[in-house]
Design a protein around this motif. Structure first.
Motif: not given
Length: 95
Positions: A41-44, A85-86, A57-60
């Motif tokens: 899962t890529v968190l916001p 996450t980042s 844009a980075l998360a996408s």
């Protein structure tokens, strides 16, 4: 007796050479990730920059990378086996 000794030495050297290739072998994942993880899962991303659209844009872009890589399935409905996450930080350099 000399032939037996030569054969024993040759066999011992062969075993040492063959085992040298396995010296760095490691069981389990070598990437530091959880063994058996199949989804991510890529968190916001928290946005700490003056650019308001940077975080989505980075998360996408990260989600597209996960999908194109194919190692993990992208889990968008719940929390996957792994959470990514980042943050988007303002890293300006002054000259």
């Amino acid at each position: 007796m000399q032939a037996f000794r030569s054969t024993t030495i040759l066999l011992a050297l062969s075993i040492l050479i063959l085992n040298a290739g396995c010296a760095s072998y490691q069981l389990g994942p070598s990437s530091g990730l959880e063994a058996g993880a199949q989804s991510i899962t890529v968190l916001p991303f928290p946005n700490q920059t003056p650019e308001p659209s940077l975080s989505p844009a980075l998360a996408s872009a990260m989600r597209r990378h996960v999908q194109s890589d194919g190692t993990f399935t992208l889990d968008t409905k719940s929390k996957g086996c792994l959470l990514y996450t980042s943050d988007a930080a303002d890293e300006r350099s002054s000259v």
